[in-house]
Design an enzyme around this catalytic site. Structure first.
Site, mmCIF file in Angstrom:
data_model
loop_
_atom_site.group_PDB
_atom_site.id
_atom_site.type_symbol
_atom_site.label_atom_id
_atom_site.label_comp_id
_atom_site.label_asym_id
_atom_site.label_seq_id
_atom_site.Cartn_x
_atom_site.Cartn_y
_atom_site.Cartn_z
ATOM 1 N N LYS A 224 2.335 -13.331 -0.004
ATOM 2 C CA LYS A 224 2.741 -13.202 -1.406
ATOM 3 C C LYS A 224 3.996 -14.041 -1.603
ATOM 4 C CE LYS A 224 5.100 -9.331 -2.366
ATOM 5 N NZ LYS A 224 5.575 -7.934 -2.362
ATOM 6 N N GLU B 293 9.414 4.295 4.005
ATOM 7 C CA GLU B 293 9.986 3.201 3.212
ATOM 8 C C GLU B 293 8.921 2.596 2.299
ATOM 9 O OE1 GLU B 293 13.163 2.278 2.813
ATOM 10 O OE2 GLU B 293 12.170 1.078 1.290
ATOM 11 N N LYS C 61 -3.342 -2.606 7.561
ATOM 12 C CA LYS C 61 -3.271 -1.666 8.685
ATOM 13 C C LYS C 61 -3.134 -0.218 8.221
ATOM 14 C CE LYS C 61 1.670 -1.480 9.782
ATOM 15 N NZ LYS C 61 1.963 -0.133 9.312
ATOM 16 N N LYS D 3 3.430 8.368 1.961
ATOM 17 C CA LYS D 3 3.462 6.931 2.261
ATOM 18 C C LYS D 3 2.037 6.355 2.311
ATOM 19 C CE LYS D 3 4.666 2.876 3.562
ATOM 20 N NZ LYS D 3 5.169 1.924 2.598
ATOM 21 N N CYS E 31 1.357 -4.427 5.809
ATOM 22 C CA CYS E 31 1.201 -2.992 5.545
ATOM 23 C C CYS E 31 -0.185 -2.580 5.069
ATOM 24 C CB CYS E 31 2.239 -2.543 4.525
ATOM 25 S SG CYS E 31 3.899 -2.577 5.195
#
Ligand code: NAD
Length: 438
Positions: free
Chosen positions: A326, A152, A267, A208, A264
């Site tokens: 954000k 995703e 990590k 990804k 995201c």
């Protein structure tokens, strides 16, 4: 109509469930967190994402979307099972796969007939094979499923839009049958254009990590350029703008700021490094992006300290505006504001915190600050104001009012969203990231 179970109803699971239902599939979102499921069923959406609530409500009404904490039943009643649980940072930098493996185990014990098993969680390259092996072991190698890696790419804050109008959808599978079914799951997307990319499982997993790392690298790069702009007297806004006009570079992810955060990038970069180490490889660009990001967060604190006479912020009260990592999300995981607040407190200062929607999430991590529901209450009588998130609300601050109710005159804009002309004309002592000060 495809019957789909999404296992794990967090940011990704919830948006995926809502989006796949919107595409015309019948979806059950399942989670082991019973309270979360009860809350959703009684109308409380656990995350803030623009437009999400409306799509969830509409699809629940149409009977295309439901929520359950019964994982077993959700698997039994579906043809496509999507794994969307977390893969947090493990102890030595690798992705923690325990949630994914636990779901794979549950799936393997509850397969009744042929299913497509899809991993949407971000998992290290090679994980697909492990998941397939694990399920096969429990099935005594009965050929009851095909496997798909379908990573995703949604961005928190515009997650639903990203899901419904993606740049690309990666379907990593060695099975033609699974590929056809997955194309059908995303059917409405290729009426006008075809964003579907068919790859092997490993290639999908790699796409990804490669994409996220590249975007993070771009952020660290422009932050370093901004820092150098400060020394050489150049304006990073003009630099980034002109760079972005070059089609080879693009203007996306070229906004200097306090460093990247979120669930995201930090990590995923560590996980990619860890994977490269397993193959005795060194990824120096990725290592540098991580290092530059840590320094950037520290640099913001140093900027604030430098604005105070003698660099002393002991007993000073600082309003931190923006807690989410954000704008347009309430996610505070790895947010740069955490490091800012921690450092102010460590140096003996006090913090008034305000975020349009993330106060609650931050209060679960940091307790000893004062949270405010109103921005102007948060800045009342403070010595300094620091902008940490690029919320639209902060772009149109009434600076005159702020100046009149603050005790001090210090202003740090880590997102470069406040007019320097206005700050100067109101005699603020201010700083930002990489701009020529008036
Ligand atoms: P999250 O922490 O918000 O949600 C995970 C959910 O899984 C939680 O609700 C948890 O209760 C549930 N869960 C855990 N174990 C379970 C089990 N055994 N059975 C059922 N449910 C279980 O995580 P997230 O942010 O949605 O991320 C999920 C994955 O997607 C991660 O691998 C992440 O890297 C990846 N991803 C995240 C984003 C993002 O912006 N958040 C974007 C792209 C990819």
């Amino acid at each position: 109509m495809n019957k789909i179970a999404i296992i794990g109803t967090g940011y990704v699971g919830l948006v995926t469930g809502a989006g796949m239902a919107e595409f015309g599939n019948k979806v059950i979102c399942a989670d082991i967190d019973q309270t979360k499921i009860e809350n959703i069923n009684s109308g409380t959406i656990p995350i803030y994402e623009p437009g999400l609530e409306e799509v969830i409500n509409r699809n629940m009404k149409n009977n295309r979307l439901s929520f359950s904490s019964n994982i077993k039943e959700s698997i039994l009643n579906s043809d496509v099972i999507v794994i969307a649980v977390g893969t947090p940072l493990g102890e030595s930098g690798q992705a923690d796969m325990s949630f994914v493996f636990s779901v794979a185990e549950t799936i393997s014990k509850n397969i009744n007939d042929y299913k497509i098993i899809v991993t949407k969680s971000t998992v290290p390259i090679g994980s697909g094979r492990h998941i397939v092996d694990l399920i096969n072991r429990n099935l005594n190698n009965l050929k009851l499923f095909d496997y798909v890696s379908n990573p995703e790419f949604l961005r928190e804050g515009s997650a639903l839009k990203d899901f419904l109008w993606p740049d690309r959808v990666i379907i990593g599978t060695n099975s033609e049958k699974a590929y056809k079914i997955m194309r059908n799951v995303y059917r409405p997307l290729y009426i006008n254009k075809n964003p579907i990319v068919h790859t092997s499982i490993e290639t999908a997993e790699m796409i990804k990590y490669a994409s996220n790392s590249f975007l993070a690298l771009k952020i660290s790069y422009i932050n370093e350029i901004a820092n150098l702009c400060e020394s050489v007297g150049a304006d990073v806004h003009k630099v980034a703008n002109a760079m972005g006009q070059d089609g080879r570079i693009s203007d996306k992810f070229l906004h200097p700021g306090p460093g990247f955060g979120g669930s995201c990038f930090p990590k995923d970069l560590e996980a990619l490094l860890s994977i490269s180490h397993n193959y005795n490889m060194k990824m120096e660009t990725v290592e540098s992006a991580i290092m530059a990001n840590k320094k950037q967060k520290k640099r913001m604190v140093e900027k604030l300290v430098r604005l105070f006479p003698g660099g002393d912020i002991k007993k000073k009260t600082i309003a931190v505006l923006g807690l989410a990592f954000k704008a347009n999300t309430d996610d505070v995981r790895e947010s740069p504001s955490i490091s800012m607040i921690d450092n102010i407190l460590r140096m003996g200062g006090f913090v008034n915190a305000y975020d349009p929607i993330a106060n609650n999430e931050m209060s679960k991590i940091i307790r000893n600050v004062n949270y405010f529901d109103n921005l102007y209450d948060a800045v009342n009588s403070v010595d300094a104001v620091v902008i940490m998130t690029e919320w639209n609300e902060f772009r149109s601050l009434d600076l005159k009012k702020i100046k009149s109710i603050m005790r001090g005159d210090i202003f740090l804009d880590t997102r470069n969203i406040i007019s320097m002309d206005e700050l100067s004309s109101l005699s603020f002592i201010y700083d930002n990231v990489g701009r020529i000060k008036k």
